[in-house]
Design a protein around this motif. Structure first.
Motif, PDB file in Angstrom:
ATOM      1  N   LYS A   6     131.068  68.229  34.267  1.00 63.85           N
ATOM      2  CA  LYS A   6     130.191  67.731  33.371  1.00 63.85           C
ATOM      3  C   LYS A   6     129.839  66.338  33.608  1.00 63.85           C
ATOM      4  O   LYS A   6     130.813  65.531  34.176  1.00 63.85           O
ATOM      5  N   ASP A   7     128.645  65.933  33.268  1.00 63.95           N
ATOM      6  CA  ASP A   7     128.286  64.281  33.404  1.00 63.95           C
ATOM      7  C   ASP A   7     128.968  63.698  32.468  1.00 63.95           C
ATOM      8  O   ASP A   7     129.229  64.007  31.273  1.00 63.95           O
ATOM      9  N   TYR A   8     129.376  62.352  33.115  1.00 62.74           N
ATOM     10  CA  TYR A   8     130.120  61.394  32.249  1.00 62.74           C
ATOM     11  C   TYR A   8     129.292  60.264  32.061  1.00 62.74           C
ATOM     12  O   TYR A   8     128.985  59.911  30.936  1.00 62.74           O
TER      13      TYR A   8
ATOM     14  N   ASN B 106     127.038  54.977  44.127  1.00 59.15           N
ATOM     15  CA  ASN B 106     128.423  55.446  43.663  1.00 59.15           C
ATOM     16  C   ASN B 106     128.660  55.233  42.326  1.00 59.15           C
ATOM     17  O   ASN B 106     129.918  55.284  41.551  1.00 59.15           O
ATOM     18  N   GLY B 107     127.617  54.933  41.606  1.00 61.14           N
ATOM     19  CA  GLY B 107     127.801  54.938  40.036  1.00 61.14           C
ATOM     20  C   GLY B 107     127.664  56.217  39.221  1.00 61.14           C
ATOM     21  O   GLY B 107     127.764  56.095  37.848  1.00 61.14           O
ATOM     22  N   GLU B 108     127.487  57.171  39.909  1.00 60.87           N
ATOM     23  CA  GLU B 108     127.482  58.345  38.871  1.00 60.87           C
ATOM     24  C   GLU B 108     129.105  59.055  38.741  1.00 60.87           C
ATOM     25  O   GLU B 108     129.794  59.294  39.890  1.00 60.87           O
ATOM     26  N   PHE B 109     129.373  59.102  37.500  1.00 57.19           N
ATOM     27  CA  PHE B 109     130.870  59.543  37.081  1.00 57.19           C
ATOM     28  C   PHE B 109     130.611  61.183  36.568  1.00 57.19           C
ATOM     29  O   PHE B 109     129.869  61.407  35.733  1.00 57.19           O
ATOM     30  N   ARG B 110     131.505  61.965  36.811  1.00 57.41           N
ATOM     31  CA  ARG B 110     131.576  63.322  36.435  1.00 57.41           C
ATOM     32  C   ARG B 110     133.074  63.621  36.165  1.00 57.41           C
ATOM     33  O   ARG B 110     133.896  63.057  36.326  1.00 57.41           O
ATOM     34  N   TYR B 111     133.024  64.738  35.240  1.00 54.78           N
ATOM     35  CA  TYR B 111     134.488  64.790  34.896  1.00 54.78           C
ATOM     36  C   TYR B 111     134.794  66.678  34.767  1.00 54.78           C
ATOM     37  O   TYR B 111     133.785  67.205  34.524  1.00 54.78           O
ATOM     38  N   LEU B 112     135.970  66.889  35.084  1.00 54.42           N
ATOM     39  CA  LEU B 112     136.271  68.322  34.913  1.00 54.42           C
ATOM     40  C   LEU B 112     137.633  68.277  33.729  1.00 54.42           C
ATOM     41  O   LEU B 112     138.383  67.773  33.982  1.00 54.42           O
TER      42      LEU B 112
END
Length: 215
Positions: A186-188, A195-201
């Motif tokens: 999912k997008d965070y 490199n500013g895109e964060f996602r999480y599992l």
């Protein structure tokens, strides 16, 4: 019932980036306490199962349900400023080991959840490293069984490839994941910089067959 996705959404609006894994863990625990004020939260909590003693990042008492939570923060190089604070993140040098360690967290949480029938586990990985969520381009990579790409189903015995160096797998032996987990990223946050895109599992673990429902 703690809703992890709702909690992460709230947290992302306040803290879209963290300095370190400890920073992430502290902020997550603080937000959890804010949103669930009746919960009793412990950090680095020791738990004994049939086989060993496990230290959990977070142990949450929400009687009659308990939550065991493990948090990982895997970084890719990023220099930025947010809310007047400088962030100079360095890259994780071993994404293969990071993947392994996250799956090991799931196995550890299975031990806890299967030992205590009223316990739910959550393994949560936050990262700005696309290699963590992207599919491998080859099937013969040494950590193919530990990959975390979108849509993968994790289950059973997981081992390193035959050409893996001894240094890579030292202390990281074969894993055995009892239940079946469907990985959904999912997008965070997105800081709109390199490199500013964060996602999480977030993977939910419980004493019945594991799934992502109601995470």
């Amino acid at each position: 019932m703690i809703k992890v996705n709702e909690l992460m959404n709230i947290l992302s609006n306040k803290r879209p980036i963290f300095q370190s894994e400890a920073d992430f863990q502290h902020a997550f625990a603080w937000e959890l306490q804010t949103q669930y004020p009746k919960s009793k939260i412990r950090l680095e909590y020791p738990h004994s199962t049939e086989n060993n003693r496990i230290y959990l990042d977070l142990w949450v008492n929400e009687e009659p349900i308990y939550y065991a939570i493990e948090l990982k923060y895997i970084k890719k190089r990023l220099n930025t400023v947010f809310n007047h604070e400088n962030f100079q993140l360095t890259s994780n040098d071993a994404p293969d080991q990071a993947r392994y360690d996250f799956l090991k967290d799931i196995g550890r949480l299975e031990q806890v959840a299967h030992h205590f029938g009223n316990t739910i586990g959550f393994a949560i990985l936050l990262t700005n490293e696309p290699a963590m969520w992207k599919s491998p381009t080859r099937e013969d990579v040494n950590d193919i069984q530990f990959r975390l790409q979108e849509g993968r189903v994790v289950h059973g015995e997981l081992d390193w490839g035959p050409k893996t160096g001894l240094g890579t797998k030292k202390g990281r032996e074969i894993l055995n994941i009892q239940d079946e987990y469907h990985l959904q990223w999912k997008d965070y946050s997105n800081l709109e910089t390199k490199n500013g895109e964060f996602r999480y599992l977030a993977v939910k673990v419980q004493n019945s067959k594991g799934d992502m429902e109601h995470v």
